[in-house]
Design an enzyme around this catalytic site. Structure first.
Site, mmCIF file in Angstrom:
data_model
loop_
_atom_site.group_PDB
_atom_site.id
_atom_site.type_symbol
_atom_site.label_atom_id
_atom_site.label_comp_id
_atom_site.label_asym_id
_atom_site.label_seq_id
_atom_site.Cartn_x
_atom_site.Cartn_y
_atom_site.Cartn_z
ATOM 1 C CE LYS A 1 -25.607 -84.958 29.396
ATOM 2 N NZ LYS A 1 -24.303 -84.465 28.914
ATOM 3 C CG ASP B 1 -20.117 -80.728 20.203
ATOM 4 O OD1 ASP B 1 -20.199 -80.169 19.091
ATOM 5 O OD2 ASP B 1 -20.970 -81.520 20.629
ATOM 6 N N GLY C 1 -30.512 -87.966 25.767
ATOM 7 C CA GLY C 1 -30.907 -88.009 27.160
ATOM 8 C C GLY C 1 -31.973 -86.990 27.496
ATOM 9 N N GLY D 1 -35.898 -80.471 29.264
ATOM 10 C CA GLY D 1 -35.140 -80.531 28.025
ATOM 11 C C GLY D 1 -34.741 -81.956 27.720
#
Length: 628
Positions: free
Chosen positions: A480, A576, A465, A460
Site C-alpha cells: 500500500k 470505518d 493511494g 487497486g
C-alpha cells in the site's frame, strides 16, 4: 576429606616442605586421571547410543509401494512419533499404506502442508426401520470414521465436501463427533419423461440438488454421522443412494451420478502434539521442531489443540528432523527469482545483478545495458595532450559521483525515516523484538518485489493511494502506497502499523511489514486475491453472493469486530467498517482491512473526546456511544 586429613598430618608431624609438595602433586595427578577416565567412559557410552540410533534409523521403511514415508510417520517401532504409526500391507500386488492398525488407506503424505490424503469409503445408508411402513421421523444412519478419537488426524475444514447422491426427496444432515450439526443438503429427482420426450438431467460437473447435492465441511472432526429427514411419501434412501466425504475437486459429479464409486480421496490435517507453541512463533520453541531453520505454528481443531512445524522462509524440507530444512536454491528455479542478470543464491534469499561490463535493471528482460568502451579514444586524447591529470579525473569522477549519490540516497532515507515517525514506530514495537525485526522492510526489497513499482503491478487504488502486487520472500504480498503526504495521514499510517502489528485474527488482514525509507510510507500486507466485499455485492449481472455466504461473511466481520473490541490486549475501534474495507480470499473468508482511522481505547476510559473519524453510517456503535 582424605586430602584434608593428609595435610593435617603433614602439619602436625612437621614433615619437610619437599615431602608435602610431592604429596600434593601426587594427589592432583590422581584426580586428573580419574576425570580423564570418567570422560572416556562417557564418550564410549555416547558413541554406543549414537550407533544404536543410527542403526534404528537405517531399519526404518522409507516407502510403502509408491508412497514415501517421512518422519514423524513410520512403520517400525521407534521410527515414528507417538500417534503417527502406519501399517504397510504387502499382501497386495502393490503394497498399500494404512493409518494406525490398517483401517484407513493412505494415498499421500505432505510434510510442507501438514496434510494426509486418504481413501474415503462411501457411506451407503441403510434404514433402521423394517417392514413396509414409511419413516415419519428423523432416523440415524451410518457413521463415517476410522480415525483415532481425539487426534492427531482430523478432516481438513473447507478442503473437503459433504456429498450426497440420491433420487430420494430427502434432506441429509451431517453431524460432527459431538453430535452438533455441521452442514446439510437436500436432493430431488424430476419425474421420468413421457414417451418420446428427452430426459432432462443436469450434466454439469457440480451438484445442484437434482440427484446430487453437496455442502462444505467447516469443522474438522475425527468422525461424522448422517441423519435423514425424508419427505412423507418417501420411506428412506433408495438402494443406489450413497454419501461421501471427499476432497473438493477430486471427483466428477456427473460420473458419480451414473456410476458407483466405492471411495474418493479425502484430505486430513494433523498436529504433532497436544501442546502449543507459545508466544514466539518464529523462535521454534517446540521440541518436535528439530531443524535449526524451522518454526512452530499453532493448530486449533474443534476437538484438539496442538502445533505443526514449518520450514522458515527461504527453506524447504522436513522440519521434524535435524537439518531437515535446507536452503532453497532460488537461482535454480526460474519461477522463484525472475532474474535476467546474474543470479547468486544466498541463505533464505538470492541476489540478482547485471553481469560484468553491463549496468541497469537485472529484473527486466534487456534491462542490463552494455557499457561502451571509450578508453581507446580517451587514451589517444590524453597522450596527445599529455594531461595525466585528466586521466585521473576521468577514472576518479565516476567513483566520486557514485559515492556522493549513495550518500545522498542514504541521507534521504534517514530523513524520510525520521519524518515518517520511525523513532516512534521503533518505540511502539520495542517490547516485541521478534515483531520489530520481521516488520522492518527496506526500500530495495520492495522495489525488487514490484519491479520498481511497475504500473502493471497495480491492483487497486483510489483518491488516497495505490496498491501494488509483488513477490517478497517467495510470498505474494500487497503493498500500500499513499499519494497525499500530510501530517495527519502520517499519524494514521503509524497508528495502523501499531494496531495491526499486535492483532492476530483469521478475519483481520495480516500486516507483514512496513517501509519508512521513502517520502511516502509503505505498508506490506498479505495478498487477498478475491477483491472487496463491495465489489461482490455490487457486481454487474445476475451473478452475486449467495445469502449463505453473505450471512457467514457478516458473522466473520462481527467476530473480528468483537475481537477488536473485547479480546485484544487493548480495545481497538475500527471506525470505518464498510464493504469496501472488507476483503475476501479465495474461499470467500472475510478480512477486515484499512485501520488508518482506528484508535486504541484504554479499558478504564469511559469516553472519547476526539473528533469523529471514518465514514458516516459505518461507525462502530460502541465508538459513537462513547463519543456522546
Amino acid at each position: 576429606m582424605e586430602s584434608w586429613r593428609l595435610e593435617e598430618a603433614l602439619y602436625h608431624y612437621h614433615l619437610p616442605m619437599e615431602i608435602e609438595r610431592a604429596t600434593v602433586e601426587h594427589m592432583e595427578r590422581s584426580a586428573s586421571r580419574r576425570v580423564v577416565c570418567l570422560l572416556s567412559v562417557l564418550a564410549v557410552l555416547l558413541l554406543q547410543l549414537l550407533g544404536v540410533a543410527a542403526a534404528a534409523a537405517a531399519n526404518c521403511s522409507t516407502h510403502c509401494g509408491n508412497i514415501r514415508i517421512p518422519y514423524p510417520f513410520g512403520v517400525e517401532p521407534g521410527c515414528y512419533h507417538d500417534g503417527f504409526n502406519l501399517t504397510c500391507d504387502h499382501s497386495h500386488q502393490l503394497p498399500k499404506l494404512f493409518l494406525g492398525d490398517g483401517t484407513v488407506e493412505v494415498l499421500d503424505i505432505s510434510i510442507p502442508s501438514g496434510t494426509v490424503r486418504i481413501s474415503s469409503s462411501s457411506i451407503v445408508p441403510t434404514s433402521v426401520a423394517s417392514g413396509p411402513s414409511k419413516i415419519n421421523q428423523t432416523v440415524r444412519y451410518h457413521t463415517w470414521g476410522g480415525l483415532r478419537k481425539g487426534g492427531p488426524f482430523f478432516i481438513s475444514p473447507y478442503k473437503n465436501k459433504f456429498l450426497v447422491l440420491s433420487c430420494s426427496n430427502v434432506q441429509v444432515l451431517l453431524l460432527g463427533g459431538d453430535n452438533t450439526t455441521v452442514n446439510a443438503c437436500a436432493t430431488y429427482c424430476p419425474p421420468a419423461p413421457q414417451k418420446g420426450q428427452p430426459f432432462q438431467f443436469p450434466m454439469r460437473n457440480e451438484c445442484s440438488g437434482i440427484g446430487c447435492c453437496s455442502a462444505a465441511i467447516p469443522k474438522g472432526y475425527t468422525s461424522y454421522s448422517i441423519q435423514v429427514q425424508p419427505a412423507k411419501e418417501i420411506s428412506g434412501f433408495d438402494a443406489e443412494s450413497s454419501v461421501y466425504i471427499a476432497e473438493e475437486g477430486s471427483y466428477d459429479a456427473t460420473r458419480l451420478i451414473f456410476e458407483t464409486v466405492n471411495a474418493l480421496p479425502a484430505l486430513l490435517d494433523w498436529a504433532i502434539s497436544n501442546s502449543t507453541c507459545g508466544m514466539k512463533l518464529s523462535a521454534a520453541p517446540a521440541s518436535a521442531c528439530r531443524s535449526s531453520n524451522s518454526y512452530c505454528q499453532n493448530y486449533t481443531s474443534y476437538v484438539y489443540n496442538g502445533y505443526q512445524c514449518r520450514c522458515s522462509s527461504g527453506y524447504q524440507g522436513n522440519p521434524y528432523i535435524p537439518n531437515g530444512c535446507q536452503d532453497i536454491d532460488e537461482c535454480a528455479q526460474w519461477d522463484l527469482h525472475s532474474c535476467y542478470g546474474t543470479c547468486i543464491n544466498k541463505p533464505r534469499t538470492f541476489h540478482c545483478q547485471c553481469p560484468d561490463g553491463t549496468y541497469g535493471n537485472p529484473f527486466m528482460e534487456g534491462g542490463c545495458i552494455k557499457i561502451k568502451n571509450s578508453s581507446q579514444g580517451l587514451s589517444i586524447g590524453l597522450v596527445v595532450s599529455g594531461g595525466s591529470v585528466l586521466l585521473l579525473l576521468a577514472f576518479g569522477a565516476p567513483y566520486v559521483t557514485r559515492k556522493i549519490k549513495l550518500r545522498k540516497i542514504k541521507k534521504l532515507k534517514e530523513k524520510n525515516f525520521k519524518e515518517n515517525h520511525g523513532l516512534l514506530f521503533q518505540q511502539l514495537i520495542s517490547q516485541k523484538v521478534d515483531i520489530g525485526e520481521r516488520m522492518i522492510i527496506t526500500l530495495a526489497d520492495l522495489e525488487k518485489a514490484t519491479n520498481n513499482f511497475d504500473r502493471t503491478r497495480e491492483i487497486g487504488g483510489g483518491g488516497h493511494g495505490v496498491v501494488y502486487k509483488g513477490i517478497l520472500d517467495l510470498n505474494v504480498v500487497a503493498i500500500k502506497k499513499s499519494k497525499i503526504i500530510v501530517q495527519r495521514e502520517i499519524n494514521e499510517f503509524i497508528n495502523e502499523v501499531a494496531i495491526l502489528s499486535q492483532i492476530n485474527h483469521r478475519n483481520v488482514v495480516k500486516l507483514l511489514g512496513c517501509c519508512l525509507e521513502t517520502e511516502v510510507p509503505l505498508l506490506v500486507y498479505e495478498f487477498i486475491s478475491n477483491g472487496t466485499l463491495y465489489h461482490h455485492l455490487h457486481v454487474e449481472g445476475p451473478i452475486s453472493l449467495p445469502w449463505g455466504d453473505r450471512l457467514r461473511i457478516a458473522l466473520e466481520v462481527a467476530r473480528a469486530v468483537a475481537y477488536l473490541h473485547s479480546a485484544s490486549s487493548m480495545p481497538v475501534f475500527h471506525r470505518d467498517i464498510k464493504s469496501s474495507n472488507i476483503l475476501l480470499d479465495d474461499s470467500l473468508t472475510a478480512k477486515v482491512s484499512d485501520f488508518g482511522a482506528s484508535r486504541y481505547i484504554p479499558i478504564d476510559q469511559t469516553g472519547v473526546t476526539t473528533a469523529v473519524q471514518g465514514t458516516f453510517g459505518y461507525l462502530d456503535p460502541m465508538y459513537t456511544t462513547q463519543g456522546d
